[in-house]
Design a protein around this motif. Structure first.
Motif, PDB file in Angstrom:
ATOM      1  N   GLN B  36       0.855  -1.183   0.000  1.00 48.94           N
ATOM      2  CA  GLN B  36       0.000   0.000   0.000  1.00 48.94           C
ATOM      3  C   GLN B  36       0.889   1.229   0.000  1.00 48.94           C
ATOM      4  O   GLN B  36       1.795   1.326   0.830  1.00 48.94           O
ATOM      5  N   GLN B  37       0.647   2.152  -0.922  1.00 48.53           N
ATOM      6  CA  GLN B  37       1.439   3.372  -0.981  1.00 48.53           C
ATOM      7  C   GLN B  37       0.526   4.588  -0.843  1.00 48.53           C
ATOM      8  O   GLN B  37      -0.185   4.957  -1.782  1.00 48.53           O
ATOM      9  N   ALA B  38       0.550   5.208   0.314  1.00 49.18           N
ATOM     10  CA  ALA B  38      -0.204   6.439   0.533  1.00 49.18           C
ATOM     11  C   ALA B  38       0.507   7.575  -0.191  1.00 49.18           C
ATOM     12  O   ALA B  38       1.713   7.508  -0.487  1.00 49.18           O
ATOM     13  N   LEU B  39      -0.227   8.638  -0.463  1.00 47.35           N
ATOM     14  CA  LEU B  39       0.311   9.769  -1.205  1.00 47.35           C
ATOM     15  C   LEU B  39       1.536  10.359  -0.502  1.00 47.35           C
ATOM     16  O   LEU B  39       1.487  10.646   0.694  1.00 47.35           O
ATOM     17  N   GLY B  40       2.629  10.495  -1.209  1.00 49.05           N
ATOM     18  CA  GLY B  40       3.834  11.085  -0.659  1.00 49.05           C
ATOM     19  C   GLY B  40       4.655  10.171   0.230  1.00 49.05           C
ATOM     20  O   GLY B  40       5.608  10.622   0.873  1.00 49.05           O
ATOM     21  N   GLN B  41       4.303   8.906   0.284  1.00 47.97           N
ATOM     22  CA  GLN B  41       5.004   7.945   1.128  1.00 47.97           C
ATOM     23  C   GLN B  41       5.599   6.814   0.299  1.00 47.97           C
ATOM     24  O   GLN B  41       5.273   6.653  -0.872  1.00 47.97           O
ATOM     25  N   GLY B  42       6.472   6.031   0.935  1.00 48.20           N
ATOM     26  CA  GLY B  42       6.955   4.826   0.299  1.00 48.20           C
ATOM     27  C   GLY B  42       5.959   3.695   0.485  1.00 48.20           C
ATOM     28  O   GLY B  42       5.089   3.756   1.359  1.00 48.20           O
ATOM     29  N   PRO B  43       6.028   2.674  -0.334  1.00 51.39           N
ATOM     30  CA  PRO B  43       5.126   1.528  -0.189  1.00 51.39           C
ATOM     31  C   PRO B  43       5.293   0.824   1.153  1.00 51.39           C
ATOM     32  O   PRO B  43       6.405   0.734   1.671  1.00 51.39           O
ATOM     33  N   GLN B  44       4.160   0.345   1.680  1.00 53.51           N
ATOM     34  CA  GLN B  44       4.162  -0.425   2.923  1.00 53.51           C
ATOM     35  C   GLN B  44       3.713  -1.850   2.608  1.00 53.51           C
ATOM     36  O   GLN B  44       2.690  -2.045   1.952  1.00 53.51           O
ATOM     37  N   PHE B  45       4.447  -2.824   3.115  1.00 52.57           N
ATOM     38  CA  PHE B  45       4.180  -4.239   2.849  1.00 52.57           C
ATOM     39  C   PHE B  45       2.887  -4.680   3.526  1.00 52.57           C
ATOM     40  O   PHE B  45       2.716  -4.488   4.736  1.00 52.57           O
ATOM     41  N   ILE B  46       1.987  -5.293   2.744  1.00 46.45           N
ATOM     42  CA  ILE B  46       0.734  -5.808   3.306  1.00 46.45           C
ATOM     43  C   ILE B  46       0.885  -7.299   3.608  1.00 46.45           C
ATOM     44  O   ILE B  46       0.768  -7.718   4.755  1.00 46.45           O
ATOM     45  N   PHE B  47       1.102  -8.092   2.579  1.00 47.82           N
ATOM     46  CA  PHE B  47       1.352  -9.516   2.755  1.00 47.82           C
ATOM     47  C   PHE B  47       1.924 -10.127   1.497  1.00 47.82           C
ATOM     48  O   PHE B  47       2.010  -9.476   0.452  1.00 47.82           O
ATOM     49  N   GLN B  48       2.324 -11.396   1.622  1.00 47.52           N
ATOM     50  CA  GLN B  48       2.931 -12.118   0.518  1.00 47.52           C
ATOM     51  C   GLN B  48       2.295 -13.500   0.418  1.00 47.52           C
ATOM     52  O   GLN B  48       2.031 -14.150   1.431  1.00 47.52           O
ATOM     53  N   TYR B  49       2.096 -13.938  -0.825  1.00 46.74           N
ATOM     54  CA  TYR B  49       1.545 -15.259  -1.077  1.00 46.74           C
ATOM     55  C   TYR B  49       2.535 -16.105  -1.871  1.00 46.74           C
ATOM     56  O   TYR B  49       3.165 -15.631  -2.835  1.00 46.74           O
ATOM     57  N   TYR B  50       2.620 -17.346  -1.438  1.00 46.73           N
ATOM     58  CA  TYR B  50       3.479 -18.329  -2.107  1.00 46.73           C
ATOM     59  C   TYR B  50       2.819 -19.676  -1.929  1.00 46.73           C
ATOM     60  O   TYR B  50       2.394 -20.021  -0.821  1.00 46.73           O
ATOM     61  N   GLU B  51       2.737 -20.446  -3.013  1.00 44.82           N
ATOM     62  CA  GLU B  51       2.072 -21.750  -2.976  1.00 44.82           C
ATOM     63  C   GLU B  51       0.675 -21.631  -2.364  1.00 44.82           C
ATOM     64  O   GLU B  51       0.273 -22.446  -1.518  1.00 44.82           O
ATOM     65  N   GLU B  52      -0.025 -20.581  -2.761  1.00 46.25           N
ATOM     66  CA  GLU B  52      -1.435 -20.360  -2.407  1.00 46.25           C
ATOM     67  C   GLU B  52      -1.650 -20.118  -0.911  1.00 46.25           C
ATOM     68  O   GLU B  52      -2.792 -20.207  -0.443  1.00 46.25           O
ATOM     69  N   GLU B  53      -0.578 -19.801  -0.207  1.00 44.32           N
ATOM     70  CA  GLU B  53      -0.734 -19.525   1.219  1.00 44.32           C
ATOM     71  C   GLU B  53      -0.104 -18.175   1.557  1.00 44.32           C
ATOM     72  O   GLU B  53       0.894 -17.775   0.953  1.00 44.32           O
ATOM     73  N   GLU B  54      -0.681 -17.499   2.540  1.00 47.77           N
ATOM     74  CA  GLU B  54      -0.090 -16.259   3.042  1.00 47.77           C
ATOM     75  C   GLU B  54       1.141 -16.637   3.854  1.00 47.77           C
ATOM     76  O   GLU B  54       1.056 -17.354   4.848  1.00 47.77           O
ATOM     77  N   ARG B  55       2.297 -16.121   3.463  1.00 48.20           N
ATOM     78  CA  ARG B  55       3.554 -16.502   4.100  1.00 48.20           C
ATOM     79  C   ARG B  55       4.079 -15.442   5.055  1.00 48.20           C
ATOM     80  O   ARG B  55       4.714 -15.757   6.044  1.00 48.20           O
ATOM     81  N   GLN B  56       3.846 -14.200   4.705  1.00 45.76           N
ATOM     82  CA  GLN B  56       4.297 -13.101   5.563  1.00 45.76           C
ATOM     83  C   GLN B  56       3.218 -12.042   5.557  1.00 45.76           C
ATOM     84  O   GLN B  56       2.474 -11.896   4.576  1.00 45.76           O
ATOM     85  N   ARG B  57       3.163 -11.289   6.662  1.00 45.17           N
ATOM     86  CA  ARG B  57       2.152 -10.250   6.754  1.00 45.17           C
ATOM     87  C   ARG B  57       2.741  -9.034   7.432  1.00 45.17           C
ATOM     88  O   ARG B  57       3.499  -9.148   8.402  1.00 45.17           O
ATOM     89  N   GLY B  58       2.412  -7.866   6.923  1.00 44.13           N
ATOM     90  CA  GLY B  58       2.823  -6.615   7.536  1.00 44.13           C
ATOM     91  C   GLY B  58       1.813  -6.179   8.579  1.00 44.13           C
ATOM     92  O   GLY B  58       0.904  -6.923   8.948  1.00 44.13           O
ATOM     93  N   ASN B  59       1.948  -4.960   9.039  1.00 45.51           N
ATOM     94  CA  ASN B  59       1.122  -4.448  10.114  1.00 45.51           C
ATOM     95  C   ASN B  59      -0.197  -3.888   9.560  1.00 45.51           C
ATOM     96  O   ASN B  59      -0.451  -2.681   9.617  1.00 45.51           O
ATOM     97  N   PHE B  60      -1.021  -4.743   9.054  1.00 42.74           N
ATOM     98  CA  PHE B  60      -2.321  -4.360   8.512  1.00 42.74           C
ATOM     99  C   PHE B  60      -3.414  -5.167   9.194  1.00 42.74           C
ATOM    100  O   PHE B  60      -3.216  -6.333   9.529  1.00 42.74           O
TER     101      PHE B  60
END
Lengths: 117, 115
Positions: B36-60
């Motif tokens: 997620q990239q809010a206006l004027g900010q750098g992107p923030q990690f939401i989550f990652q999927y690999y082999e159809e599963e959520e593997r990592q999650r950010g602070n969302f």
């Protein structure tokens, strides 16, 4: 705590001149990677260059080079011979825990560059 | 060689609604991350999927959920939309989780506006 710090204000650069963009990072992990991305106004993030924490030499990729100073935890991007198309936001990002399969990127707030003819 | 494609390009929703964003990874890539990239900010990690599963999650919050399909494409779902969810949502793909020194390739993003 902020992992990536980019504090320079917007920069105006004369065409054909070089510009250096500062990036400092914070990590206690010995295995990490540093990336620079370019984001034009269209929004797409374009990968420019990568530096691994164990790499012995500074990375270079065409007109892009990375001034990696590990002890200072800085990874400054140098763009040589600036072109009008280089006008964009530039983001420094870090991936920690390379050996653990971590794929999460932590980004800084970016540096705005405007190249003037 | 198609890069990362995202749809839709723009979206306008109202508070409380739900939204689904879609992403097709670059050919040969099997891992998809959302930012997620809010206006004027750098992107923030939401989550990652690999082999159809959520593997990592950010602070969302749990309002943000996702899915990965067998063809490696992915969806990002956001429920009970808030004004603060207005942002550019970027999808990034990469090849495998072990090649961590490889760059993630990003799509053009979906610009979500909440009224």
């Amino acid at each position: 705590a902020q992992k990536i710090t980019q504090t320079q204000p917007g920069m105006f650069v004369q065409e054909k001149e070089a510009v250096t963009l500062d990036c400092t990072y914070d990590t206690s992990d010995p295995s990490y990677g540093l990336f620079w991305y370019k984001q034009p106004s269209s929004g797409e993030m374009i990968f420019l260059i990568y530096q691994g924490s164990y790499d012995q030499q500074n990375a270079t990729e065409g007109r892009y080079s990375l001034n990696f100073q590990k002890a200072r935890k800085s990874a400054n991007l140098v763009i040589s011979a600036s072109q009008l198309g280089d006008s964009a936001m530039y983001f420094c990002a870090m991936r920690e825990g390379l050996m653990k399969g971590n794929n999460r990127l932590a980004f800084g707030k970016g540096n705005q560059v405007v190249v003037i003819p | 060689d198609a890069g990362v494609t995202q749809s839709p390009t723009h979206l306008i929703k109202t508070r409380g609604q739900q939204v689904t964003l879609r992403c097709s990874p670059k050919s040969g890539h099997d891992t998809v991350s959302w930012y997620q990239q809010a206006l004027g900010q750098g992107p923030q990690f939401i989550f990652q999927y690999y082999e159809e599963e959520e593997r990592q999650r950010g602070n969302f919050p749990d309002r943000f959920s996702g899915h990965q399909f067998p063809n490696y494409s992915s969806e990002l779902n956001v429920n009970a939309l808030l004004l603060g969810d207005s942002a550019l949502y970027l999808c990034a793909s990469s090849q495998g989780r072990e090649y961590s020194n490889q760059p993630q390739h990003f799509g053009d993003g979906t610009r979500l506006s909440i009224l």
